[in-house]
Design an enzyme around this catalytic site. Sequence first.
Site, short mmCIF file in Angstrom:
data_model
loop_
_atom_site.label_atom_id
_atom_site.label_comp_id
_atom_site.label_asym_id
_atom_site.label_seq_id
_atom_site.Cartn_x
_atom_site.Cartn_y
_atom_site.Cartn_z
N ASP A 35 33.57 52.20 34.45
CA ASP A 35 33.45 51.09 33.97
C ASP A 35 32.11 51.40 33.83
OD1 ASP A 35 35.40 49.47 33.70
OD2 ASP A 35 35.12 48.58 36.58
N ASP A 55 42.38 47.51 31.82
CA ASP A 55 40.92 47.22 31.90
C ASP A 55 40.09 47.51 30.75
OD1 ASP A 55 42.20 46.43 33.78
OD2 ASP A 55 40.33 45.99 35.03
N TRP A 105 42.94 41.61 29.40
CA TRP A 105 41.95 42.29 28.57
C TRP A 105 41.93 43.43 27.36
CZ3 TRP A 105 36.96 41.76 30.66
CH2 TRP A 105 36.95 41.88 31.57
N1 GLY Z 1 37.77 45.35 35.27
C1 GLY Z 1 38.60 44.64 36.44
C2 GLY Z 1 39.35 42.99 37.03
O1 GLY Z 1 39.03 42.85 36.06
O2 GLY Z 1 39.16 42.54 37.80
#
Ligand code: GLY
Length: 390
Positions: free
Chosen positions: A104, A164, A240
């Site tokens: 991330d 994501d 996303w």
């Molecule tokens: N990227 C993790 C979430 O959207 O919860």
Amino acid sequence: MTILTNPLSIRPISDEEVRAALDAAVAQVRRNLPAFTYAAQNHSSVDNFYPAVANDQWTAGFWPGEIWLAYEHTGDKTFRHAAQIQVQSFLHRIENRIATDHHDMGFLYNPTCVAAWKLVGDEDGRKAALLAADQLIERFHPVGGFIQAWGEMGAADNYRYIIDCLLNLPLLYWASRETGDSKYRDIALIHARTTLANSVRPDDSTWHTFYMDPVTGGPVRGVTCQGYRDDSSWARGQAWAIYGMALSWRYEALPEYRESFDRLLAYYLKRLPADLVPYWDLIFTEGDEPRDSSSAAIVACGLLEMADLVGGEEADGWRQLARRMVKSLVDNYAVRDPAISNGQVLHGTYSKKTPFNTCTGEGVDECVAWGDYYYMEALTRLSRNWSSYW
Ligand code: GLY
């Protein structure tokens, strides 16, 4: 372009309403500065209030992103000062690799450090973001062609990526442009290709996580972590994917990004309840399940991004749709009274535990850090010609 079955149930937000909502959001950021200038906000609120935590979660970038948006809206140097204090914390975090053993890096470093570099030429922001891009490409597996999301690199139970990650790719495109080294961009392109090849199902819904074969590099199977069950479509994953395709298309105008954006969006719109804010999993279209307001904010940003890129009549349709989604968020989900919450948007869902998924239940029907950030980003996009942090 897909048309909602009942698009007129909510009218598009007006410019005046956008300004008022952004003013209110900025006032909330200002109220939060004393508690969160030298601290991070938790990923989600607890009874609608964010606790202060250390800068060690994947979500820590969103609150500084709100501060930068507040700075852009007001020009007030108080916000700039607070955001640059956060940049120092992010530089320390990446230099010392504090809780950075995951993918991330874009969520962490775009709204903080790339923003700092773009807005005020903060050299430490640039340095931190480039270090984060270096960290991110260390997680790339040539066998399978993907960036591993979580866990120890190469571990059999984590040889997978998640939808994501499309939002982490802009950091790589930015790093290539910034350094002139194409290695970051090349990895982003391969990862996006792998994602489109495997994570979008024939009906245009999405798998949350996807395992690859460590020996052959071939696709193995999709499973959920935070969705209701493996074969449902987690609302935020779909969100996303929609915004991720718009951002991918901005950097590399490949026809499959545009086509996928349309298809992913069409599926999402079909599953929306009347107020245009999805339930936390798109398997639900009515009833008492919690909503995920953050998905609506993310999709609104994706629509506005794609509209800026495409132009013309189609863009006008997407803008109007985004304005309706934002109107719903402002009228029915935004925090109006700081006595009830220190967040921006109520009714987000981080991770809802079910008998069929693998997440830890937390942040259900709460404010969530990215929901607050993307809500402000959507309002900012509607209020000015915004130069993106992504
Ligand atoms: N990227 C993790 C979430 O959207 O919860």
